[in-house]
Design a protein around this motif. Structure first.
Motif, short mmCIF file in Angstrom:
data_model
loop_
_atom_site.label_atom_id
_atom_site.label_comp_id
_atom_site.label_asym_id
_atom_site.label_seq_id
_atom_site.Cartn_x
_atom_site.Cartn_y
_atom_site.Cartn_z
N PHE A 175 -35.23 15.11 47.90
CA PHE A 175 -34.93 13.71 48.18
C PHE A 175 -33.81 13.27 47.24
O PHE A 175 -33.92 13.41 46.03
CB PHE A 175 -36.18 12.85 47.97
CG PHE A 175 -37.27 13.16 48.95
CD1 PHE A 175 -37.38 12.45 50.12
CD2 PHE A 175 -38.16 14.19 48.71
CE1 PHE A 175 -38.37 12.74 51.05
CE2 PHE A 175 -39.17 14.50 49.63
CZ PHE A 175 -39.26 13.77 50.80
N VAL A 176 -32.71 12.74 47.83
CA VAL A 176 -31.53 12.37 47.05
C VAL A 176 -31.06 10.98 47.46
O VAL A 176 -30.79 10.73 48.65
CB VAL A 176 -30.37 13.38 47.28
CG1 VAL A 176 -29.15 13.00 46.46
CG2 VAL A 176 -30.81 14.80 46.97
N SER A 177 -30.96 10.07 46.50
CA SER A 177 -30.39 8.73 46.71
C SER A 177 -31.08 7.94 47.82
O SER A 177 -30.42 7.25 48.60
CB SER A 177 -28.89 8.83 47.00
OG SER A 177 -28.22 9.43 45.92
N ASP A 178 -32.40 8.03 47.90
CA ASP A 178 -33.17 7.24 48.87
C ASP A 178 -33.72 6.02 48.13
O ASP A 178 -34.12 6.12 46.97
CB ASP A 178 -34.32 8.08 49.44
CG ASP A 178 -33.82 9.33 50.13
OD1 ASP A 178 -32.95 9.21 51.01
OD2 ASP A 178 -34.31 10.43 49.80
N THR A 179 -33.76 4.86 48.80
CA THR A 179 -34.22 3.64 48.15
C THR A 179 -35.21 2.87 49.01
O THR A 179 -35.17 2.92 50.23
CB THR A 179 -33.02 2.71 47.82
OG1 THR A 179 -32.32 2.41 49.03
CG2 THR A 179 -32.06 3.36 46.83
N ALA A 180 -36.09 2.13 48.31
CA ALA A 180 -37.08 1.27 48.96
C ALA A 180 -37.63 0.33 47.89
O ALA A 180 -37.44 0.56 46.69
CB ALA A 180 -38.20 2.08 49.57
N SER A 181 -38.33 -0.71 48.32
CA SER A 181 -38.96 -1.61 47.35
C SER A 181 -40.00 -0.87 46.53
O SER A 181 -40.19 -1.14 45.36
CB SER A 181 -39.62 -2.78 48.08
OG SER A 181 -38.67 -3.57 48.74
N HIS A 182 -40.72 0.07 47.17
CA HIS A 182 -41.75 0.87 46.51
C HIS A 182 -41.57 2.33 46.95
O HIS A 182 -41.57 2.62 48.12
CB HIS A 182 -43.15 0.41 46.91
CG HIS A 182 -43.39 -1.04 46.71
ND1 HIS A 182 -43.61 -1.59 45.46
CD2 HIS A 182 -43.43 -2.05 47.59
CE1 HIS A 182 -43.79 -2.89 45.60
NE2 HIS A 182 -43.67 -3.20 46.88
N GLY A 183 -41.39 3.22 45.98
CA GLY A 183 -41.27 4.65 46.30
C GLY A 183 -39.98 4.99 46.99
O GLY A 183 -39.96 5.20 48.20
N GLY A 184 -38.89 5.06 46.25
CA GLY A 184 -37.59 5.33 46.83
C GLY A 184 -37.53 6.61 47.63
O GLY A 184 -37.04 6.62 48.76
N GLY A 185 -38.02 7.72 47.07
CA GLY A 185 -38.01 8.98 47.79
C GLY A 185 -39.15 9.09 48.78
O GLY A 185 -38.93 9.25 49.98
#
Length: 190
Positions: A175-185
């Motif tokens: 997992f590379v450069s993934d984003t989210a409010s909770h748990g980017g990858g």
């Protein structure tokens, strides 16, 4: 006596269905989009092959860049022929790359399903941004549900949880450069 019993059974069940062998369906950017039975007649979208696949089938995807798809937790394998460097599913920063499970049907402790196996792809530029309060719709920009093996999930976004993957089983993924409010990858993944 043995023969009369056997003959009676054969009379009762003369046409027992034969076990159906699993098929391989093909996807290629240069296919003619007819049957998917071989590389010449390959489907041009992963979605067309998934729709045509039956339980136990394998979808073999040739090198290229493909549109997002939905599998509905169908018990199939979707495998790249060229590996993640050459076989890409691109969400275009507007759609989730791979909806493998069934969103909206799962409760907090349930699973949307991990029967669909996605193996050897790059999932990039996926987005789960439904603008709703539905957790499943706004989670897992790269993938939702299913089983991911040897995949690269990059530059994916989710408004809520799991920018790369949500409620999926992952094996050997990066997992590379993934984003989210909770748990980017990942979020709620095994």
């Amino acid at each position: 006596m043995k023969y009369s019993c056997l003959a009676s059974i054969m009379l009762l069940f003369p046409f027992a269905p034969a076990a159906q062998a699993a098929a391989t369906l093909y996807v290629s950017v240069s296919g003619d989009n007819t049957t998917g039975a071989d590389e010449a007649t390959a489907f041009v979208t992963i979605q067309a092959a998934v729709d045509a696949a039956a339980t136990g089938d394998t979808v073999s995807v040739g090198e290229g860049i493909y549109a997002p798809f939905r599998a509905g937790n169908k018990a199939i394998t979707i495998r790249s022929a060229g590996g993640p460097a050459r076989t890409i599913i691109d969400g275009g920063n507007t759609n989730r790359c791979a909806t493998l499970g069934v969103p909206g049907t799962s409760k907090r402790n349930d699973t949307p399903g991990t029967s669909t196996l996605l193996e050897g792809f790059t999932l990039r530029n996926g987005r789960a941004d439904a603008g709703t309060n539905e957790v499943d719709a706004a989670s897992g920009g790269g993938a939702f549900g299913g089983t991911l093996a040897d995949c690269v999930i990059t530059n994916c976004f989710a408004t809520y949880t799991g920018g790369g993957a949500h409620r999926s089983e992952t094996r050997g993924c990066v997992f590379v450069s993934d984003t989210a409010s909770h748990g980017g990858g990942t979020y709620t993944c095994n």
